[in-house]
Design a protein around this motif. Structure first.
Motif, PDB file in Angstrom:
ATOM      1  N   CYS A 290     -45.709  -7.572 -13.325  1.00 23.72           N
ATOM      2  CA  CYS A 290     -46.691  -6.992 -14.252  1.00 23.72           C
ATOM      3  C   CYS A 290     -46.015  -6.551 -15.547  1.00 23.72           C
ATOM      4  O   CYS A 290     -46.530  -6.788 -16.643  1.00 23.72           O
ATOM      5  N   GLY A 291     -44.860  -5.866 -15.406  1.00 17.47           N
ATOM      6  CA  GLY A 291     -44.177  -5.338 -16.589  1.00 17.47           C
ATOM      7  C   GLY A 291     -43.845  -6.433 -17.583  1.00 17.47           C
ATOM      8  O   GLY A 291     -43.789  -6.205 -18.789  1.00 17.47           O
ATOM      9  N   ALA A 292     -43.630  -7.647 -17.072  1.00 18.83           N
ATOM     10  CA  ALA A 292     -43.267  -8.782 -17.935  1.00 18.83           C
ATOM     11  C   ALA A 292     -44.449  -9.729 -18.123  1.00 18.83           C
ATOM     12  O   ALA A 292     -44.250 -10.902 -18.463  1.00 18.83           O
TER      13      ALA A 292
ATOM     14  N   GLY B 108     -32.634  -4.115 -12.854  1.00 13.46           N
ATOM     15  CA  GLY B 108     -32.926  -3.737 -14.238  1.00 13.46           C
ATOM     16  C   GLY B 108     -33.880  -4.734 -14.891  1.00 13.46           C
ATOM     17  O   GLY B 108     -34.359  -5.680 -14.260  1.00 13.46           O
ATOM     18  N   CYS B 109     -34.102  -4.533 -16.186  1.00 15.91           N
ATOM     19  CA  CYS B 109     -35.113  -5.330 -16.900  1.00 15.91           C
ATOM     20  C   CYS B 109     -34.688  -6.784 -17.075  1.00 15.91           C
ATOM     21  O   CYS B 109     -35.517  -7.646 -17.334  1.00 15.91           O
ATOM     22  N   GLN B 110     -33.398  -7.068 -16.927  1.00 16.81           N
ATOM     23  CA  GLN B 110     -32.969  -8.469 -17.003  1.00 16.81           C
ATOM     24  C   GLN B 110     -33.725  -9.309 -15.959  1.00 16.81           C
ATOM     25  O   GLN B 110     -34.004 -10.484 -16.186  1.00 16.81           O
TER      26      GLN B 110
ATOM     27  N   ASP C  48     -35.597   1.282 -18.197  1.00 17.89           N
ATOM     28  CA  ASP C  48     -35.669   2.730 -18.413  1.00 17.89           C
ATOM     29  C   ASP C  48     -36.951   3.097 -19.167  1.00 17.89           C
ATOM     30  O   ASP C  48     -36.922   3.567 -20.291  1.00 17.89           O
ATOM     31  N   PRO C  49     -38.081   2.860 -18.484  1.00 17.83           N
ATOM     32  CA  PRO C  49     -39.367   3.143 -19.140  1.00 17.83           C
ATOM     33  C   PRO C  49     -39.539   4.643 -19.417  1.00 17.83           C
ATOM     34  O   PRO C  49     -39.360   5.464 -18.519  1.00 17.83           O
ATOM     35  N   VAL C  50     -39.856   4.956 -20.645  1.00 21.30           N
ATOM     36  CA  VAL C  50     -39.973   6.363 -21.046  1.00 21.30           C
ATOM     37  C   VAL C  50     -41.112   7.025 -20.271  1.00 21.30           C
ATOM     38  O   VAL C  50     -42.244   6.524 -20.240  1.00 21.30           O
TER      39      VAL C  50
ATOM     40  N   TYR D  16     -43.728   5.325 -17.744  1.00 25.74           N
ATOM     41  CA  TYR D  16     -44.895   4.522 -18.136  1.00 25.74           C
ATOM     42  C   TYR D  16     -44.443   3.146 -18.632  1.00 25.74           C
ATOM     43  O   TYR D  16     -43.461   3.070 -19.380  1.00 25.74           O
ATOM     44  N   VAL D  17     -45.179   2.098 -18.235  1.00 29.33           N
ATOM     45  CA  VAL D  17     -44.780   0.735 -18.619  1.00 29.33           C
ATOM     46  C   VAL D  17     -45.272   0.482 -20.052  1.00 29.33           C
ATOM     47  O   VAL D  17     -46.169  -0.328 -20.301  1.00 29.33           O
ATOM     48  N   GLN D  18     -44.718   1.251 -20.986  1.00 32.75           N
ATOM     49  CA  GLN D  18     -45.181   1.204 -22.376  1.00 32.75           C
ATOM     50  C   GLN D  18     -43.988   1.093 -23.332  1.00 32.75           C
ATOM     51  O   GLN D  18     -43.878   0.124 -24.085  1.00 32.75           O
TER      52      GLN D  18
ATOM     53  N   GLU E 265     -42.908  -3.777 -26.399  1.00 39.91           N
ATOM     54  CA  GLU E 265     -42.117  -4.498 -27.419  1.00 39.91           C
ATOM     55  C   GLU E 265     -41.163  -5.485 -26.763  1.00 39.91           C
ATOM     56  O   GLU E 265     -40.884  -6.559 -27.300  1.00 39.91           O
ATOM     57  N   ARG E 266     -40.661  -5.105 -25.596  1.00 39.24           N
ATOM     58  CA  ARG E 266     -39.689  -5.980 -24.920  1.00 39.24           C
ATOM     59  C   ARG E 266     -40.349  -7.297 -24.519  1.00 39.24           C
ATOM     60  O   ARG E 266     -39.704  -8.349 -24.487  1.00 39.24           O
ATOM     61  N   ASN E 267     -41.635  -7.267 -24.187  1.00 39.11           N
ATOM     62  CA  ASN E 267     -42.350  -8.517 -23.900  1.00 39.11           C
ATOM     63  C   ASN E 267     -42.378  -9.414 -25.132  1.00 39.11           C
ATOM     64  O   ASN E 267     -42.204 -10.629 -25.039  1.00 39.11           O
TER      65      ASN E 267
HETATM   66  S1  SF4 Z   1     -38.223  -1.623 -18.841  1.00 39.01           S
HETATM   67 FE1  SF4 Z   1     -40.419  -1.901 -18.480  1.00 39.01          FE
HETATM   68  S2  SF4 Z   1     -40.734  -4.122 -18.459  1.00 39.01           S
HETATM   69 FE2  SF4 Z   1     -38.539  -3.759 -18.204  1.00 39.01          FE
HETATM   70  S3  SF4 Z   1     -38.249  -3.778 -15.963  1.00 39.01           S
HETATM   71 FE3  SF4 Z   1     -38.550  -1.641 -16.613  1.00 39.01          FE
HETATM   72  S4  SF4 Z   1     -40.764  -1.250 -16.350  1.00 39.01           S
HETATM   73 FE4  SF4 Z   1     -40.444  -3.515 -16.319  1.00 39.01          FE
END
Ligand code: SF4
Length: 455
Positions: A288-290, A338-340, A382-384, A387-389, A394-396
């Motif tokens: 979902c995050g991506a 991680g986000c990678q 490291d979502p602030v 929250y997936v915001q 922006e990372r998407n």
């Molecule tokens: S930073 Fe956001 S998009 Fe990246 S893995 Fe974490 S929650 Fe998912």
């Protein structure tokens, strides 16, 4: 090496945002727990009075911001992710004190949002995202419990879990190298291999698979269109303004490429990601995050480049191969690597899809995926505020732009000149993820999550 037996439709799932591991997985776990409880002996069920779910690890640390509590409750109440009505999760969150009744063996068992409890962040369960669902008697004593693990991408496992029984794939591969060898030996394209495997493993016909793929592509497009219409602030205390519509307007105001195209691509990625962040229905790709990366490229190909749906579908199957290989040999969960593993893998998948859909040979497709993944290695989750915001939305957009650029780089040089293989980049991602401190893996205990000023 074991070969891949994942189905296309277990990787690409339709469901509510904002997180496949924290929303879709826990919702499924809740539903599964009620199903397993229904089969318990009648004498045990006769004593049952309540349900409780304890969240551990990253689910406990950032579950609130990811809608985990409401998602588990919705699952206990029988909701499937793909059928989750818009607005259900915010409504469950808003009606905190409401007691809900679940029928088990003809008896009522009660549950409320307060029964979803945040437990220890550090724990000894085998996966970071663990939850323990409990059936309690009238005194609060545990009658039956089961631990579930949300292992990323909406997949759920438990102790004793066995991979679903699928038929044997026609073409067995566990890595890109093995897939490349099959492509060469059989003279096939990646999409032909993926289709043959899906038919053999699931028993679905070719038209059924194509219908399923069309639905996924349409749902991706709908998530972009819904997001482009959105305005105001996203849910939660960060008060993040929705920006997709502004970026889209800006794209229209620019006269020339490349700014115009990149601005449009950014707006599409923002749109689907903002839809995800607001709990709207999206497609996990791979999470979902991506979920904004691939839709951005799909939307751009359909609307700005006028690429035909057949070519996009074929590219989509090449993207699926990249996602399968990454999941099989590393992970697609932010809590694991991680986000990678989320945006990085999504960008690699999108690069493969785009490169394949534009008619390039499979060696270019592989190289484009590698370039995209390579330049996401080491990126933390490291979502602030959990929250997936921030930084996710922006990372998407960055992931979508990198996918486009990776395709340009890879198709502009001889494929044999590329020194790093996709398998090597995936192995590097797995190693980097293993060494990454848990404070950078979806716990919001370090990095940007604790450095950003949000008020
Ligand atoms: S930073 Fe956001 S998009 Fe990246 S893995 Fe974490 S929650 Fe998912």
């Amino acid at each position: 090496m074991p070969y891949i037996t994942t189905s296309l439709f277990s990787l690409f799932k339709i469901g509510p945002g904002p997180s496949s591991s924290h929303t879709i997985g826990p919702m499924k776990a809740g539903k599964l727990f009620v199903e397993v409880c229904s089969g318990l002996p009648r004498e045990l069920l006769a004593q049952a009075a309540r349900m409780r779910v304890r969240l551990f690890g990253s689910l406990s640390a950032t579950g609130e911001g990811h809608g985990t509590d409401a998602a588990v409750l919705a699952g206990l109440l029988g909701t499937k992710p793909e059928d989750c009505p818009p607005g259900l999760l915010p409504r469950l969150n808003a009606e905190k004190g409401t007691e809900y009744r679940i029928e088990l063996g003809g008896r009522p068992v009660m549950v409320s949002l307060a029964d979803i409890v945040h437990d220890s962040i550090i724990h000894a369960y085998p996966y970071s995202n663990a939850l323990v669902a409990e059936l309690l008697d009238g005194e609060g004593e545990v009658l039956f419990e089961r631990a579930y693990y949300s292992v990323g991408g909406g997949f759920v496992q438990w102790d004793g879990w066995q991979a679903p029984e699928f038929g044997e794939p026609v073409y067995k591969y566990g890595s890109m190298t093995e897939l490349r060898n099959i492509v060469r030996a059989e003279g096939l394209n990646i999409y032909e291999i993926m289709l043959a495997n899906e038919m053999a493993m699931t028993g679905a016909t070719r038209p059924q698979i194509i219908d399923g793929l069309n639905e996924i592509l349409d749902r991706m497009e709908q998530s972009v269109e819904a997001g482009l219409q959105g305005s105001g602030c996203l849910p939660g205390p960060l008060k993040v303004e929705r920006k997709a519509h502004m970026l889209h307007r800006r794209a229209h105001s620019l006269n020339a490429a490349p700014g115009k195209f990149l601005a449009a691509l950014n707006s599409y990625a923002f749109a689907a990601s903002e839809e995800n962040a607001s709990g709207g229905v999206i497609v996990t790709a791979p999470t979902c995050g991506a979920s904004g990366v691939m839709p951005a490229l799909v939307y751009a190909m359909r609307h700005d480049m006028h690429v035909g749906d057949r070519a996009i579908r074929e590219g989509f199957l090449a993207a699926a191969a990249v996602g399968f290989i990454a999941k099989h040999n590393a992970s697609i969960a932010g809590a694991e690597v991680g986000c990678q593993g989320e945006i990085g893998v999504a960008s690699a998948m999108a690069a493969a899809m785009f490169t394949d859909a534009l008619g390039n040979p499979s060696r270019y497709v592989e190289n484009a995926a590698e370039v995209a993944l390579e330049h996401h290695l080491g990126i933390t989750c490291d979502p602030v505020g959990g929250y997936v915001q921030i930084p996710c939305i922006e990372r998407n957009a960055m992931g979508a732009v990198k996918a486009f650029n990776a395709s340009l780089i890879s198709t502009g040089v001889s494929p044999e000149s590329q020194r790093v293989s996709l398998d090597a980049a995936i192995a590097a991602m797995a190693e980097t993820g293993r060494e990454m401190s848990s404070k950078f893996k979806e716990t919001s205990l370090g990095g940007l999550a604790v450095s950003a000023v949000t008020c």
